[in-house]
Design a protein around this motif. Structure first.
Motif, short mmCIF file in Angstrom:
data_model
loop_
_atom_site.label_atom_id
_atom_site.label_comp_id
_atom_site.label_asym_id
_atom_site.label_seq_id
_atom_site.Cartn_x
_atom_site.Cartn_y
_atom_site.Cartn_z
N GLY A 299 0.83 -1.21 0.00
CA GLY A 299 0.00 0.00 0.00
C GLY A 299 0.86 1.25 0.00
N SER A 300 1.91 1.25 0.81
CA SER A 300 2.82 2.39 0.87
C SER A 300 3.56 2.54 -0.45
CB SER A 300 3.84 2.24 2.00
OG SER A 300 3.18 2.31 3.24
N GLU A 301 4.00 1.41 -1.01
CA GLU A 301 4.74 1.47 -2.28
C GLU A 301 3.86 2.08 -3.37
OE1 GLU A 301 7.86 -1.35 -4.55
OE2 GLU A 301 5.97 -2.32 -3.99
N HIS A 302 2.59 1.70 -3.40
CA HIS A 302 1.66 2.24 -4.39
C HIS A 302 1.52 3.76 -4.21
CE1 HIS A 302 -1.80 2.51 -7.04
NE2 HIS A 302 -2.46 3.12 -6.10
N GLY A 303 1.32 4.19 -2.96
CA GLY A 303 1.17 5.61 -2.67
C GLY A 303 2.40 6.43 -3.03
N TRP A 304 3.56 5.92 -2.63
CA TRP A 304 4.82 6.63 -2.94
C TRP A 304 5.07 6.64 -4.44
CZ3 TRP A 304 6.84 9.96 0.10
CH2 TRP A 304 6.81 9.79 1.50
N ASN A 305 4.72 5.56 -5.14
CA ASN A 305 4.94 5.51 -6.58
C ASN A 305 4.18 6.64 -7.27
OD1 ASN A 305 6.06 4.25 -8.95
ND2 ASN A 305 3.98 3.59 -9.40
N LEU A 306 2.92 6.86 -6.87
CA LEU A 306 2.14 7.97 -7.43
C LEU A 306 2.79 9.30 -7.07
CD1 LEU A 306 -1.49 6.75 -6.69
CD2 LEU A 306 -0.43 6.97 -8.94
N MET A 307 3.21 9.45 -5.81
CA MET A 307 3.85 10.70 -5.39
C MET A 307 5.14 10.95 -6.17
SD MET A 307 3.38 11.18 -1.30
CE MET A 307 3.12 9.56 -0.63
#
Length: 168
Positions: free
Chosen positions: A139-147
């Motif tokens: 979940g964090s990886e997905h969020g950071w990837n977008l950021m």
């Protein structure tokens, strides 16, 4: 409260200097465009970028406010930033984030490491813990990837266009 930790590590190239990417992590005008928030939904950006200084971002989505806060542990311009990160409304646990910038031929490479604290419920089994660690990590990886897609656009073009960046 018991907890486990997991580490998320991501590496991203940028076609600009390390100074430019470093600045995007610390300059409030740039932070409000990509870090846990977007310019349109940002309510607060406060930043005191020195060791022991704090930062705070408040984002409003769907009528609800999301607050991210932390403190700077190390700032070595333009090579390294170490900071804490916490969202008090969701958890008392605090993560540690390290951002390292290394010059490469046509710009710089950012190595991002997040030491994540994953709280446990009392009756959790090893399988429950493992599942939570994977969910937090992914979940964090997905969020950071977008950021980081937004960060790349911001430092390389001066703006974020959002094409292909919307959440599904």
């Amino acid at each position: 409260m018991n907890y486990s930790t997991t580490t998320l590590r991501m590496v991203r190239p940028f076609q600009v200097s390390a100074e430019r990417v470093f600045d995007a992590w610390l300059n409030p005008e740039m932070m409000r465009k990509w870090l846990f928030t977007l310019e349109a939904t940002n309510k607060v950006v406060k930043n005191d970028p020195r060791v022991g200084g704090t930062w705070e971002i408040v984002d409003e989505r769907g009528g609800k406010e999301y607050r991210a806060i932390g403190e700077y542990i190390e700032i070595d311009q333009p090579h390294k930033i170490v900071l804490t990160f916490k969202m008090p409304q969701f958890s008392e646990s605090m993560d540690e984030i390290t951002v390292e910038l290394t010059p490469i031929d046509d710009g710089c490479e950012m190595t991002f490491t997040q030491e994540m604290t994953v709280p446990h419920e009392e009756n959790w089994t090893e399988a429950d813990i493992e599942k939570a660690l994977v969910e937090f990590h992914d979940g964090s990886e997905h969020g950071w990837n977008l950021m980081f897609m937004g960060l790349k656009q911001l430092v390389e073009t001066g703006k974020i266009s959002f094409e292909g960046m919307e959440e599904n």
